[in-house]
Design a protein around this motif. Structure first.
Motif, PDB file in Angstrom:
ATOM      1  N   LEU A   1       3.615  28.372   0.360  1.00 54.39           N
ATOM      2  CA  LEU A   1       3.035  27.678   1.516  1.00 54.39           C
ATOM      3  C   LEU A   1       1.528  27.902   1.611  1.00 54.39           C
ATOM      4  O   LEU A   1       0.798  27.009   2.055  1.00 54.39           O
ATOM      5  N   GLN A   2       1.065  29.061   1.186  1.00 56.40           N
ATOM      6  CA  GLN A   2      -0.379  29.313   1.189  1.00 56.40           C
ATOM      7  C   GLN A   2      -1.064  28.482   0.108  1.00 56.40           C
ATOM      8  O   GLN A   2      -2.121  27.904   0.332  1.00 56.40           O
ATOM      9  N   ASP A   3      -0.429  28.390  -1.048  1.00 61.30           N
ATOM     10  CA  ASP A   3      -0.973  27.630  -2.168  1.00 61.30           C
ATOM     11  C   ASP A   3      -0.947  26.129  -1.889  1.00 61.30           C
ATOM     12  O   ASP A   3      -1.829  25.385  -2.309  1.00 61.30           O
ATOM     13  N   GLU A   4       0.084  25.677  -1.192  1.00 64.85           N
ATOM     14  CA  GLU A   4       0.303  24.263  -0.925  1.00 64.85           C
ATOM     15  C   GLU A   4       0.640  24.104   0.564  1.00 64.85           C
ATOM     16  O   GLU A   4       1.795  23.950   0.946  1.00 64.85           O
ATOM     17  N   PRO A   5      -0.386  24.143   1.450  1.00 65.80           N
ATOM     18  CA  PRO A   5      -0.117  24.182   2.893  1.00 65.80           C
ATOM     19  C   PRO A   5       0.333  22.857   3.521  1.00 65.80           C
ATOM     20  O   PRO A   5       0.819  22.855   4.640  1.00 65.80           O
ATOM     21  N   PHE A   6       0.195  21.753   2.789  1.00 65.21           N
ATOM     22  CA  PHE A   6       0.571  20.459   3.352  1.00 65.21           C
ATOM     23  C   PHE A   6       1.770  19.874   2.611  1.00 65.21           C
ATOM     24  O   PHE A   6       1.969  20.118   1.423  1.00 65.21           O
ATOM     25  N   CYS A   7       2.561  19.112   3.336  1.00 62.73           N
ATOM     26  CA  CYS A   7       3.760  18.475   2.787  1.00 62.73           C
ATOM     27  C   CYS A   7       3.377  17.574   1.612  1.00 62.73           C
ATOM     28  O   CYS A   7       2.533  16.690   1.739  1.00 62.73           O
ATOM     29  N   ARG A   8       4.013  17.812   0.490  1.00 65.76           N
ATOM     30  CA  ARG A   8       3.716  17.038  -0.718  1.00 65.76           C
ATOM     31  C   ARG A   8       4.105  15.568  -0.551  1.00 65.76           C
ATOM     32  O   ARG A   8       3.379  14.676  -0.992  1.00 65.76           O
TER      33      ARG A   8
ATOM     34  N   VAL B   1       0.181  16.587   6.798  1.00 69.59           N
ATOM     35  CA  VAL B   1       1.196  17.186   7.664  1.00 69.59           C
ATOM     36  C   VAL B   1       1.469  18.593   7.150  1.00 69.59           C
ATOM     37  O   VAL B   1       1.745  18.783   5.960  1.00 69.59           O
ATOM     38  N   ARG B   2       1.397  19.556   8.034  1.00 68.60           N
ATOM     39  CA  ARG B   2       1.608  20.956   7.665  1.00 68.60           C
ATOM     40  C   ARG B   2       3.020  21.167   7.130  1.00 68.60           C
ATOM     41  O   ARG B   2       3.995  20.725   7.718  1.00 68.60           O
ATOM     42  N   ALA B   3       3.122  21.843   5.996  1.00 67.93           N
ATOM     43  CA  ALA B   3       4.419  22.157   5.393  1.00 67.93           C
ATOM     44  C   ALA B   3       4.993  23.412   6.037  1.00 67.93           C
ATOM     45  O   ALA B   3       4.260  24.328   6.398  1.00 67.93           O
ATOM     46  N   VAL B   4       6.322  23.434   6.167  1.00 68.52           N
ATOM     47  CA  VAL B   4       6.997  24.603   6.736  1.00 68.52           C
ATOM     48  C   VAL B   4       8.195  25.045   5.889  1.00 68.52           C
ATOM     49  O   VAL B   4       8.773  26.092   6.138  1.00 68.52           O
TER      50      VAL B   4
ATOM     51  N   CYS C   1      10.653  15.640   6.065  1.00 67.37           N
ATOM     52  CA  CYS C   1      10.761  15.231   4.661  1.00 67.37           C
ATOM     53  C   CYS C   1      11.821  16.049   3.939  1.00 67.37           C
ATOM     54  O   CYS C   1      12.591  15.516   3.136  1.00 67.37           O
ATOM     55  N   HIS C   2      11.898  17.344   4.231  1.00 72.09           N
ATOM     56  CA  HIS C   2      12.913  18.181   3.606  1.00 72.09           C
ATOM     57  C   HIS C   2      14.311  17.719   4.022  1.00 72.09           C
ATOM     58  O   HIS C   2      15.213  17.602   3.190  1.00 72.09           O
ATOM     59  N   ASP C   3      14.491  17.441   5.306  1.00 70.77           N
ATOM     60  CA  ASP C   3      15.798  16.999   5.791  1.00 70.77           C
ATOM     61  C   ASP C   3      16.203  15.668   5.139  1.00 70.77           C
ATOM     62  O   ASP C   3      17.358  15.496   4.745  1.00 70.77           O
ATOM     63  N   ALA C   4      15.266  14.741   5.016  1.00 72.21           N
ATOM     64  CA  ALA C   4      15.557  13.442   4.400  1.00 72.21           C
ATOM     65  C   ALA C   4      15.891  13.609   2.919  1.00 72.21           C
ATOM     66  O   ALA C   4      16.837  12.981   2.408  1.00 72.21           O
TER      67      ALA C   4
END
Length: 72
Positions: free
Chosen positions: A8-15, A24-27, A53-56
């Motif tokens: 999450l630090q390396d890739e903080p936004f939703c791909r 959009v911030r990734a969680v 996005c993860h849920d979809a």
């Protein structure tokens, strides 16, 4: 847990959102190719996603697996 934080630090936004020019911030740290389908736990098979996005993606993967089991 530490690896999740590193991803999450390396890739903080939703791909997936970034591909649509949205910031959009990734969680969630997601396996691109699910482990259940032979994916690895290597960093190259992980991506950061927002919860929607993860849920979809998970829903689509479950539906595809059900179709495969049904022989479609």
């Amino acid at each position: 847990m530490r690896e999740r934080a590193e991803v999450l630090q390396d890739e903080p936004f939703c791909r997936h959102c970034a591909a649509r020019s949205l910031a959009v911030r990734a969680v969630v740290v997601d396996h691109i190719k699910p482990l259940s389908e032979g994916g690895s736990d290597d960093r190259g098979n992980k991506q950061s996603l927002c919860k929607p996005c993860h849920d979809a993606k998970s829903k689509a993967e479950r539906a595809a697996a059900a179709r495969r089991r049904a022989g479609r």
